[in-house]
Design a protein around this motif. Structure first.
Motif, mmCIF file in Angstrom:
data_model
loop_
_atom_site.group_PDB
_atom_site.id
_atom_site.type_symbol
_atom_site.label_atom_id
_atom_site.label_comp_id
_atom_site.label_asym_id
_atom_site.label_seq_id
_atom_site.Cartn_x
_atom_site.Cartn_y
_atom_site.Cartn_z
ATOM 1 N N ALA A 450 0.839 -1.206 0.000
ATOM 2 C CA ALA A 450 0.000 0.000 0.000
ATOM 3 C C ALA A 450 0.875 1.257 0.000
ATOM 4 O O ALA A 450 0.594 2.217 -0.719
ATOM 5 C CB ALA A 450 -0.929 -0.008 1.218
ATOM 6 N N ALA A 451 1.936 1.224 0.776
ATOM 7 C CA ALA A 451 2.819 2.391 0.875
ATOM 8 C C ALA A 451 3.487 2.676 -0.464
ATOM 9 O O ALA A 451 3.679 3.832 -0.846
ATOM 10 C CB ALA A 451 3.870 2.165 1.957
ATOM 11 N N ALA A 452 3.813 1.613 -1.187
ATOM 12 C CA ALA A 452 4.441 1.789 -2.499
ATOM 13 C C ALA A 452 3.506 2.554 -3.427
ATOM 14 O O ALA A 452 3.940 3.393 -4.220
ATOM 15 C CB ALA A 452 4.793 0.430 -3.100
ATOM 16 N N ILE A 453 2.209 2.276 -3.310
ATOM 17 C CA ILE A 453 1.232 2.994 -4.142
ATOM 18 C C ILE A 453 1.076 4.427 -3.661
ATOM 19 O O ILE A 453 1.031 5.356 -4.466
ATOM 20 C CB ILE A 453 -0.128 2.261 -4.134
ATOM 21 N N GLU A 454 1.004 4.615 -2.348
ATOM 22 C CA GLU A 454 0.867 5.973 -1.819
ATOM 23 C C GLU A 454 2.004 6.860 -2.312
ATOM 24 O O GLU A 454 1.850 8.062 -2.461
ATOM 25 C CB GLU A 454 0.869 5.959 -0.281
ATOM 26 N N GLN A 455 3.137 6.252 -2.557
ATOM 27 C CA GLN A 455 4.296 7.023 -2.997
ATOM 28 C C GLN A 455 4.404 7.099 -4.516
ATOM 29 O O GLN A 455 5.103 7.963 -5.035
ATOM 30 C CB GLN A 455 5.562 6.364 -2.426
ATOM 31 N N ASN A 456 3.746 6.199 -5.227
ATOM 32 C CA ASN A 456 3.920 6.125 -6.670
ATOM 33 C C ASN A 456 2.595 5.977 -7.406
ATOM 34 O O ASN A 456 2.148 4.860 -7.673
ATOM 35 C CB ASN A 456 4.830 4.934 -7.026
ATOM 36 N N TYR A 457 1.984 7.097 -7.713
ATOM 37 C CA TYR A 457 0.732 7.064 -8.473
ATOM 38 C C TYR A 457 0.563 8.402 -9.164
ATOM 39 O O TYR A 457 1.248 9.374 -8.852
ATOM 40 C CB TYR A 457 -0.460 6.806 -7.539
ATOM 41 N N ASP A 458 -0.348 8.437 -10.131
ATOM 42 C CA ASP A 458 -0.769 9.713 -10.700
ATOM 43 C C ASP A 458 -2.268 9.629 -10.980
ATOM 44 O O ASP A 458 -2.924 8.686 -10.521
ATOM 45 C CB ASP A 458 0.036 10.069 -11.963
ATOM 46 N N GLU A 459 -2.806 10.592 -11.716
ATOM 47 C CA GLU A 459 -4.264 10.622 -11.896
ATOM 48 C C GLU A 459 -4.777 9.439 -12.714
ATOM 49 O O GLU A 459 -5.966 9.157 -12.716
ATOM 50 C CB GLU A 459 -4.710 11.946 -12.528
ATOM 51 N N HIS A 460 -3.881 8.727 -13.392
ATOM 52 C CA HIS A 460 -4.321 7.582 -14.199
ATOM 53 C C HIS A 460 -4.267 6.257 -13.447
ATOM 54 O O HIS A 460 -4.896 5.293 -13.869
ATOM 55 C CB HIS A 460 -3.464 7.469 -15.459
ATOM 56 N N GLY A 461 -3.489 6.206 -12.390
ATOM 57 C CA GLY A 461 -3.412 4.953 -11.656
ATOM 58 C C GLY A 461 -2.086 4.751 -10.954
ATOM 59 O O GLY A 461 -1.377 5.710 -10.634
ATOM 60 N N ILE A 462 -1.779 3.484 -10.751
ATOM 61 C CA ILE A 462 -0.568 3.100 -10.014
ATOM 62 C C ILE A 462 0.653 3.209 -10.921
ATOM 63 O O ILE A 462 0.544 3.056 -12.136
ATOM 64 C CB ILE A 462 -0.716 1.644 -9.504
ATOM 65 N N ILE A 463 1.802 3.478 -10.326
ATOM 66 C CA ILE A 463 3.063 3.455 -11.073
ATOM 67 C C ILE A 463 4.011 2.546 -10.301
ATOM 68 O O ILE A 463 4.749 3.000 -9.420
ATOM 69 C CB ILE A 463 3.673 4.874 -11.187
ATOM 70 N N TRP A 464 3.997 1.257 -10.599
ATOM 71 C CA TRP A 464 4.799 0.319 -9.801
ATOM 72 C C TRP A 464 6.288 0.506 -10.023
ATOM 73 O O TRP A 464 6.739 0.622 -11.161
ATOM 74 C CB TRP A 464 4.447 -1.129 -10.152
ATOM 75 N N PRO A 465 7.045 0.460 -8.936
ATOM 76 C CA PRO A 465 8.486 0.301 -9.096
ATOM 77 C C PRO A 465 8.730 -1.078 -9.732
ATOM 78 O O PRO A 465 8.039 -2.047 -9.397
ATOM 79 C CB PRO A 465 9.024 0.324 -7.657
ATOM 80 N N VAL A 466 9.693 -1.160 -10.635
ATOM 81 C CA VAL A 466 9.924 -2.398 -11.381
ATOM 82 C C VAL A 466 10.055 -3.646 -10.488
ATOM 83 O O VAL A 466 9.454 -4.681 -10.783
ATOM 84 C CB VAL A 466 11.171 -2.257 -12.295
ATOM 85 N N PRO A 467 10.820 -3.587 -9.383
ATOM 86 C CA PRO A 467 11.062 -4.837 -8.640
ATOM 87 C C PRO A 467 9.822 -5.441 -7.995
ATOM 88 O O PRO A 467 9.830 -6.623 -7.671
ATOM 89 C CB PRO A 467 12.066 -4.417 -7.555
ATOM 90 N N ILE A 468 8.771 -4.654 -7.782
ATOM 91 C CA ILE A 468 7.597 -5.219 -7.117
ATOM 92 C C ILE A 468 6.342 -5.136 -7.976
ATOM 93 O O ILE A 468 5.238 -5.403 -7.507
ATOM 94 C CB ILE A 468 7.348 -4.549 -5.745
#
Length: 569
Positions: A450-468
């Motif tokens: 959840a924290a990874a999403i809180e830190q990595n998103y924009d108005e279109h959705g999630i922006i996953w870091p590659v490793p996870i």
RNA sequence: CGGGGCGUAGCGCAGUUUGGUAGCGCGCUUGGUUCGGGACCAAGAGGCCGUGGGUUCAAGUCCCGCCGCCCCGACCA
């Protein structure tokens, strides 16, 4: 993998129950579904992310000599009674009884379980140190579950427990875990910060929390811009400030201050600075009423008061208590002339004040020219103020900054709290029986997602870091009726998977826009679009989710290029 | 537990004030037209209006109880 075969029901609209971004996006991206308050099913995409996080955790735990085991979720009451926590844990513990009316709980944590295990098998210093960990569901019947996976009642946690023969050993184990945690969150590509944390009632020197930096974080931290000091605001110690008032002590006077219930009101009416007032905060505690004093421009750090007085509970005093116990008036409390049973704890900076203003304990009156020591005595003088932005760093005195974070991990020195209570002892080199020295180290795995999403998103959705990321690449044929495009998309996807890149291709008979939107929502780091040009010019179009940057690669060498891109991201 | 709000189709909501045959958008099914950023036309399926009781000729709507969910607070990975 074909996207049509993945159970990932995406939603166009955000369900009303979701407040925080991670919760909204995980619901919309078809990653989680709620089973009950604070209890969720992890659908395949979420489970892939969790497995990737767990994999990184396992590698780093193993690298430090940790050994994985699995302990029961259902735990008998006896060991909790032995440690004394059956009574202490309260309503937060999920309790249950079996058909014979025996008491059990769903494990909120596993100190009791692991300590009783180790005590039965470990006898000698020769067997130490031992580092054991597990990754599994843990249960806390939160008063109010909220924020989706951020504060659930069932959550996935990694806990490692260290057993050493002495504190030197504990320090080594602690350092190992500190380093391992740093590696884990670095490898997850999260922006995080280890901060000094309050070690609570257990005391001792050591605890750090690992905070993923995000605006939505529940925790507030301070960090120094010139040295590497960082701490939870609850913990942050403070250097005493320079004296601000000088001059002769004047006689105490009482002034009429109608309706001035706040520091700001009083300062304004008396034409003085907030710094010249004393803020008095009344608490009720398990040791009776406690009045905390800080300078008017400061705030009280309740955790510091709790620790300085060795309290278990502290709450703001009720109006009734202020009248009955303090024999005072809400809004006009002050340190002078209170009943003897009121314990006064004053911040170090308060004691240096001269001719301050404070409540008179009479409705609509304050006292002026209050001089600590002369007009009231403090039972305890200590650092009890809450750190503020630009306060001097306790290490290098440069101004500190504030930030918000999500606590995803904590490393903790337990010392002999549980080994003593549960009699986990060993024989040392001299044949003397000693309690093992323990540490515990937790990572909230589901919270990290959840924290990874809180830190990595924009108005279109999630922006996953590659490793996870659940999949690193999605391949989209623009026109699902064009067999050439479809076949090329499938081929590209297969090639990528053969080279160890987790990929899906969107085989649905949907318009391009729909597939693009879902790709952005789910947040694959790379999106490969197969369009007319891919066929006519033998190129693929690769778009980075995070930056929107587009690359065109030839169908002959796209593999190398994509591998390189993924490593750079 | 205290304060606030909400339960009507898979999702988002209207209808409740003033009781009178349950609606809209999205999604879903079928057919057709479309096809590079959430298409269009047509025809459909889908609801014990959270639940139990009450008032009434008649209750989504009024009254009482219960359950669940969300937000703020104390608690915490």
């Amino acid at each position: 993998m074909k996207f049509s075969q993945i159970y990932a029901p995406t939603l166009r609209e955000t369900p009303a129950e979701a407040e925080v971004v991670s919760h909204q996006l995980m619901l919309r991206a078809g990653m989680i579904r709620k089973a009950a308050g604070g209890i969720y099913t992890y659908l395949p995409l979420a489970w892939r992310v969790l497995k990737k996080i767990e994999h990184i955790v396992r590698e780093e735990m193993d690298a430090q000599g940790g050994q994985e085991l699995l302990m029961p979720i259902v735990q008998p009451a006896e060991m909790w009674q032995e440690s004394g926590r059956w009574a202490v844990y309260g309503d937060e513990m999920f309790r249950l009884t079996d058909r014979h009316d025996r008491n059990f709980c769903l494990g909120p944590t596993h100190e009791e379980m692991i300590t009783t295990l180790v005590r039965s098998d470990v006898r000698s210093y020769r067997q130490l140190p031992i580092l054991l960990y597990q990754i599994q569901n843990k249960y806390r019947d939160e008063i109010r579950p909220r924020f989706g996976l951020m504060r659930g009642r069932e959550f996935i946690m990694k806990d490692l427990y260290s057993f050493d023969k002495d504190e030197d050993g504990l320090n080594i184990s602690y350092k190992k875990m500190y380093d391992a945690y740093t590696n884990v969150f670095s490898r997850c590509k999260l922006k995080f910060r280890p901060v000094e944390a309050d070690s609570g009632a257990i005391g001792g020197s050591g605890s750090h929390e690992f905070m993923v930096l995000a605006e939505s974080g529940e925790a507030e931290i301070v960090y120094c811009t010139s040295c590497d000091y960082a701490a939870n605001v609850e913990k942050a110690e403070l250097l005493p400030l320079d004296e601000i008032s000088t001059g002769e002590k004047l006689p105490l006077t009482q002034v009429h201050t109608p309706n001035c219930k706040s520091i700001a009101d009083v300062a304004k009416l008396l034409h003085i600075d907030k710094q010249q007032t004393i803020k008095s905060i009344a608490f009720e505690t398990d040791q009776g009423p406690v009045l905390a004093l800080v300078r008017g421009d400061h705030e009280v750090n309740e955790i510091k008061v709790l620790n300085k007085l060795n309290l278990i509970n502290i709450t703001m005093a009720s109006e009734k208590s202020i009248i009955d116990d303090y024999q005072s008036v809400p809004g006009f409390i002050g340190p002078c002339g209170l009943p003897k049973k009121i314990k006064i704890i004053a911040d170090v900076n308060v004691m240096k004040m001269i001719n301050a203003a404070a409540g008179a304990n009479i409705a609509d009156y304050h006292l002026q020219n209050v001089n600590p020591g002369r007009d009231f005595a403090a039972d305890i003088i200590a650092d009890i103020r809450l750190i503020q932005e630009n306060d001097p760093c306790p290490h290098c005195a440069m101004p500190v900054k504030k930030a918000r974070g999500i606590e995803v991990g904590q490393v903790f020195k337990l010392f002999t709290k549980y080994s003593s209570a549960l009699k986990a002892t060993y024989l040392d080199e001299n044949g003397k029986e000693k309690p093992m020295v323990m540490g515990c180290y937790g990572i909230g795995v589901s919270r990290t997602m959840a924290a990874a999403i809180e830190q990595n998103y924009d108005e279109h959705g999630i922006i996953w870091p590659v490793p996870i990321a659940p999949y690193q690449v999605v391949v989209i044929p623009v026109n699902s009726k064009d067999t050439n495009q479809v076949q090329l998309a499938e081929l590209v996807c297969r090639q990528l998977n053969l080279h160890g890149i987790d990929s899906v291709w969107d085989d649905r008979n949907e318009r391009a826009g729909v597939k693009f939107k879902d790709a952005d929502l789910i947040g694959y780091p790379l999106k490969i679009t197969i369009g007319p040009k891919s066929i006519s010019e033998q190129t693929v179009e690769v778009k980075e989710r995070k930056t929107g940057q587009i690359h065109f690669f030839s169908t002959s060498d796209y593999l190398e290029n994509i591998i390189e891109l993924l490593q750079k991201l």
